[in-house]
Design a protein around this motif. Structure first.
Motif, PDB file in Angstrom:
ATOM      1  N   ASP A 279      22.259 -11.671  -7.364  1.00 31.07           N
ATOM      2  CA  ASP A 279      22.644 -11.496  -5.832  1.00 31.07           C
ATOM      3  C   ASP A 279      22.444 -12.761  -4.928  1.00 31.07           C
ATOM      4  N   PRO A 280      23.983 -13.702  -5.064  1.00 33.41           N
ATOM      5  CA  PRO A 280      24.040 -14.565  -3.837  1.00 33.41           C
ATOM      6  C   PRO A 280      23.369 -13.853  -2.538  1.00 33.41           C
ATOM      7  N   ASP A 281      23.415 -12.419  -2.236  1.00 28.32           N
ATOM      8  CA  ASP A 281      23.604 -11.917  -0.921  1.00 28.32           C
ATOM      9  C   ASP A 281      22.112 -10.798  -1.285  1.00 28.32           C
ATOM     10  N   GLY A 282      21.406 -11.047  -2.338  1.00 30.25           N
ATOM     11  CA  GLY A 282      19.876 -10.926  -2.629  1.00 30.25           C
ATOM     12  C   GLY A 282      20.159  -9.252  -1.836  1.00 30.25           C
ATOM     13  N   LYS A 283      21.024  -7.986  -2.124  1.00 32.79           N
ATOM     14  CA  LYS A 283      21.055  -6.666  -2.022  1.00 32.79           C
ATOM     15  C   LYS A 283      20.749  -5.972  -3.755  1.00 32.79           C
ATOM     16  N   LYS A 284      21.469  -6.605  -4.835  1.00 32.14           N
ATOM     17  CA  LYS A 284      20.814  -6.106  -5.906  1.00 32.14           C
ATOM     18  C   LYS A 284      20.690  -6.578  -7.282  1.00 32.14           C
ATOM     19  N   SER A 285      19.598  -6.027  -7.883  1.00 29.69           N
ATOM     20  CA  SER A 285      19.114  -6.438  -9.180  1.00 29.69           C
ATOM     21  C   SER A 285      19.978  -6.570  -9.908  1.00 29.69           C
ATOM     22  N   PHE A 286      20.439  -7.270 -11.660  1.00 31.74           N
ATOM     23  CA  PHE A 286      21.596  -6.604 -12.741  1.00 31.74           C
ATOM     24  C   PHE A 286      21.413  -5.265 -12.876  1.00 31.74           C
ATOM     25  N   ALA A 287      20.012  -4.384 -12.628  1.00 31.69           N
ATOM     26  CA  ALA A 287      20.155  -3.589 -13.004  1.00 31.69           C
ATOM     27  C   ALA A 287      20.232  -2.255 -12.139  1.00 31.69           C
ATOM     28  N   GLU A 288      19.931  -2.466 -10.898  1.00 28.93           N
ATOM     29  CA  GLU A 288      20.574  -2.083  -9.548  1.00 28.93           C
ATOM     30  C   GLU A 288      22.647  -2.115 -10.082  1.00 28.93           C
ATOM     31  N   LEU A 289      23.209  -3.040  -9.794  1.00 30.77           N
ATOM     32  CA  LEU A 289      24.370  -3.802 -10.352  1.00 30.77           C
ATOM     33  C   LEU A 289      24.933  -2.386 -11.078  1.00 30.77           C
ATOM     34  N   LEU A 290      24.102  -2.551 -12.172  1.00 32.83           N
ATOM     35  CA  LEU A 290      24.454  -1.651 -13.427  1.00 32.83           C
ATOM     36  C   LEU A 290      24.524  -0.083 -13.302  1.00 32.83           C
ATOM     37  N   ALA A 291      23.721  -0.026 -12.361  1.00 33.42           N
ATOM     38  CA  ALA A 291      23.850   1.483 -12.554  1.00 33.42           C
ATOM     39  C   ALA A 291      24.250   1.959 -11.281  1.00 33.42           C
ATOM     40  N   ALA A 292      24.896   0.684 -10.481  1.00 34.90           N
ATOM     41  CA  ALA A 292      25.305   1.237  -9.139  1.00 34.90           C
ATOM     42  C   ALA A 292      27.461   1.210  -9.459  1.00 34.90           C
ATOM     43  N   PRO A 309      17.477 -12.430 -24.172  1.00 36.89           N
ATOM     44  CA  PRO A 309      15.695 -11.609 -23.527  1.00 36.89           C
ATOM     45  C   PRO A 309      14.961 -11.900 -22.615  1.00 36.89           C
ATOM     46  N   ARG A 310      15.113 -13.733 -22.055  1.00 37.80           N
ATOM     47  CA  ARG A 310      13.658 -14.151 -21.291  1.00 37.80           C
ATOM     48  C   ARG A 310      14.014 -12.898 -20.171  1.00 37.80           C
ATOM     49  N   ASP A 311      15.456 -12.239 -20.167  1.00 40.72           N
ATOM     50  CA  ASP A 311      15.236 -12.028 -18.752  1.00 40.72           C
ATOM     51  C   ASP A 311      15.419 -10.471 -19.114  1.00 40.72           C
ATOM     52  N   PHE A 312      15.311  -9.588 -19.846  1.00 37.64           N
ATOM     53  CA  PHE A 312      15.391  -8.331 -19.844  1.00 37.64           C
ATOM     54  C   PHE A 312      14.586  -8.015 -19.925  1.00 37.64           C
ATOM     55  N   GLY A 313      14.876  -7.428 -18.382  1.00 41.01           N
ATOM     56  CA  GLY A 313      13.736  -5.791 -17.871  1.00 41.01           C
ATOM     57  C   GLY A 313      13.812  -4.511 -18.265  1.00 41.01           C
ATOM     58  N   ARG A 314      12.748  -4.314 -18.141  1.00 47.10           N
ATOM     59  CA  ARG A 314      12.624  -2.730 -18.506  1.00 47.10           C
ATOM     60  C   ARG A 314      12.776  -1.970 -17.134  1.00 47.10           C
ATOM     61  N   ASP A 315      13.825  -2.613 -16.150  1.00 45.91           N
ATOM     62  CA  ASP A 315      14.374  -1.380 -14.917  1.00 45.91           C
ATOM     63  C   ASP A 315      15.636  -1.401 -15.722  1.00 45.91           C
ATOM     64  N   ILE A 316      16.137  -2.086 -17.006  1.00 47.40           N
ATOM     65  CA  ILE A 316      17.980  -1.914 -17.366  1.00 47.40           C
ATOM     66  C   ILE A 316      17.525  -0.367 -18.219  1.00 47.40           C
ATOM     67  N   VAL A 317      16.536  -0.119 -19.230  1.00 48.88           N
ATOM     68  CA  VAL A 317      16.362   0.368 -19.842  1.00 48.88           C
ATOM     69  C   VAL A 317      16.513   2.163 -19.394  1.00 48.88           C
ATOM     70  N   ASP A 318      15.757   1.726 -18.167  1.00 46.57           N
ATOM     71  CA  ASP A 318      15.283   2.943 -16.918  1.00 46.57           C
ATOM     72  C   ASP A 318      16.726   3.499 -16.857  1.00 46.57           C
ATOM     73  N   ALA A 319      17.620   1.855 -15.923  1.00 42.59           N
ATOM     74  CA  ALA A 319      18.405   2.004 -15.624  1.00 42.59           C
ATOM     75  C   ALA A 319      19.340   3.321 -16.426  1.00 42.59           C
ATOM     76  N   ILE A 320      19.769   2.773 -18.108  1.00 48.88           N
ATOM     77  CA  ILE A 320      20.263   3.566 -19.072  1.00 48.88           C
ATOM     78  C   ILE A 320      19.899   4.724 -19.416  1.00 48.88           C
ATOM     79  N   ASP A 321      18.893   4.901 -18.762  1.00 46.65           N
ATOM     80  CA  ASP A 321      17.888   6.628 -19.014  1.00 46.65           C
ATOM     81  C   ASP A 321      18.622   7.292 -18.066  1.00 46.65           C
ATOM     82  N   ALA A 322      18.780   6.506 -16.947  1.00 43.84           N
ATOM     83  CA  ALA A 322      19.360   7.589 -15.322  1.00 43.84           C
ATOM     84  C   ALA A 322      20.565   7.925 -15.420  1.00 43.84           C
TER      85      ALA A 322
END
Ligand code: SAM
Ligand code: SF4
Length: 509
Positions: A279-292, A309-322
């Protein structure tokens, strides 16, 4: 209305275009924005090349075959230039080949890479200016010209390039060269109008427009990141699409809300590496944007592709779960199961690191369907390396694999690697891989028989008397129904049968 547009309108000259798209989902969505830009500029989209004044190809150069298709199309329709039609090449082949396109296909007037789409409007105005100048020029040589003026002017006849020289003032009609726009002033014939947009690969700007002509009735696409900085050894994308740049989360969320207001319930976020989003504004990570996006009222499904794969964080899986609206499907291209080959490909991860990400998904609360891309026959790939790819397919249990024979591409570092794999051997490996994956899918799809799955109704296959549904996992589930479901609605289906690439079922109340 600009002077040029005014004159074109007054001459009764209707602006029509035909656009054919090749390649990936990013290209399909770019075309939706290009179409929106043209419609806004007063053009009408037509169904055939013959009906169009302007013929555009939005191209793909990821593999040699895709690139050749474009040149075949241009050759097939070259004769239409004599009827005054203009040709434009957009996208990856345009950027890769640049002005060389004019040599290979001299009837092309416009060459524009995807990083220059923000200048497309100005290029169109230049093109229209050139067209108008040519017509005025034809008119001034026409003995009947003085009786054809104003609103009573019939639609201009086709312009014969040989009979219609243009003046050097041709581009004086254009709106002025935009940054990154250049022009060749060649011989004084209208068939050599040449407008290029090729110099914007270092841009920080994404192609954002409010005029997107959405063609998919069920799924609204939003590009959140463009370009790529990864430079895998085999890939043209960093050379054709330019440097990586993201949109602000605010602008993405605003577009998502707009799409919901249009009646869409499904959104797909797009990027060459969608999860490299910053995010150029530094407000959201990809996982946070996805969730939003998934939490916007009215949204039922959110997809995203492609993940690196290099940039695939666990937070994406957590977002899918949540967040229930996030679809339980991840496309995570592996390319090879061998760490040695991955290193040669400059993929920035090992087999073990890739499998760690798979583990996160396999241990998620929701069952996540995983699909991938594989390249066979990369230079130096041994039988043992290939066997590692097969064993990885077995271990992961993918629901789909897009497999490709390695295709040497211009400018890429892999071009200079030794140990090219012969074409025949590449084809053999591809066949082996596809047969293996088919077995895996037969078993994987079979286990859904007897379960009830929600689908979005995407359409109807009259010949089979079936409705076409899509599951959250992105599987096709064709089904019969006693009452007619509404296309675009969601319904539950009991799975009664399976195939390697689809499921079969009956709608349940
Ligand atoms: N950014 C995504 C990633 O890194 O996984 C991939 C995007 S690329 C446009 C789509 C797929 O095309 C790649 O995953 C790869 O499998 C395939 N591809 C790219 N270059 C290729 C080449 N030179 N030969 C064969 N396949 C290629
Ligand atoms: Fe190409 Fe690699 Fe970038 Fe994907 S990450 S677009 S394969 S260079």
């Amino acid at each position: 209305m600009s002077g040029v547009r005014q004159q074109l309108a007054e001459s009764g000259h209707e602006k029509t275009f035909y656009l054919e798209t090749f390649g990936c989902q990013m290209n399909v969505h770019d075309s939706e924005k290009v179409v929106g830009t043209l419609l806004q500029q007063g053009y009408r989209q037509v169904e055939t090349v013959e009906q169009a004044g302007l013929i555009l190809y939005n191209t793909c150069s990821i593999r040699d075959k895709a690139e050749q298709k474009v040149f075949h199309r241009l050759a097939d329709f070259k004769k239409l230039q004599a009827k005054g039609k203009k040709f434009g090449v957009l996208g990856c082949v345009a950027q890769q080949e640049g002005e060389k396109i004019f040599e290979r296909a001299p009837h092309v007037s416009l060459v524009c890479g995807s990083a220059s789409y923000n200048n497309l409007l100005q290029m169109l105005v230049q093109l229209e200016g050139a067209q108008l100048e040519a017509e005025i020029d034809v008119g001034s040589q026409d003995p009947l010209a003085s009786s054809r003026s104003g609103a009573s002017l019939p639609a201009p006849r086709g312009i014969s390039p040989a009979a219609s020289p243009v003046s050097d003032g041709l581009l004086g009609l254009a709106s002025g060269d935009a940054r990154g726009l250049s022009r060749n002033s060649g011989p004084r014939t209208q068939d050599l109008v040449r407008i290029t947009g090729l110099d914007d690969r270092q841009t920080d700007k994404c192609f954002e427009t409010e005029f997107t002509a959405r063609t998919n009735p069920h799924r609204g696409y939003i590009t959140i990141i463009e370009g790529c900085d990864k430079f895998c050894a085999y890939c043209v994308v960093p050379f054709t699409r330019g440097k990586e740049r993201s949109r602000t989360s605010g602008s993405v969320l605003a577009e998502a809300r707009q799409i919901v207001d249009l009646g869409y319930t499904e959104i797909q976020l797009l990027g060459q590496n969608v999860n490299s989003y910053r995010d150029p504004d530094g407000k959201k990570s990809f996982a946070e944007l996805l969730a939003a996006v998934g939490e916007i009222p009215g949204i039922r499904r959110v997809r995203f592709t492609t993940s690196h794969p290099r940039d695939f964080g666990r937070d994406i899986v957590d977002a899918i779960d949540a967040v229930p609206a996030l679809c339980d499907h991840v496309h995570l291209p592996v390319q090879s199961g061998s760490s040695r080959v991955l290193d040669a490909m400059q993929r920035l991860y090992t087999r073990e690191q890739y499998l760690e990400r798979i583990e996160w998904m396999k241990t998620a609360r929701r069952e996540i369907s995983i699909t991938t891309d594989v390249i066979v026959g990369f230079p130096g790939e041994t039988e043992a390396d290939f066997a590692e790819t097969l064993s990885l397919l077995e271990y992961v249990g993918y629901d789909g694999v897009f497999s490709f024979k390695y295709s040497p591409r211009p400018n890429t570092p892999a071009l200079h690697l030794d140990d090219a794999i012969p074409e025949q051997e590449k084809s053999r490996r591809l066949e082996v891989l596809m047969a293996k994956q088919r077995e895996i899918q037969v078993a994987r799809y079979r286990k859904y028989v007897g379960t009830k799955i929600e689908v979005m109704v995407e359409g109807r296959n009259e010949s089979r008397n079936q409705w076409i549904g899509r599951t959250s996992q992105n599987k096709t589930l064709n089904f019969t129904a006693s009452a007619n479901p509404k296309v675009g609605s969601y319904t539950k289906v009991l799975v009664t049968g399976s195939f390697p690439n689809s499921l079969l079922g009956e709608m349940v109340a």
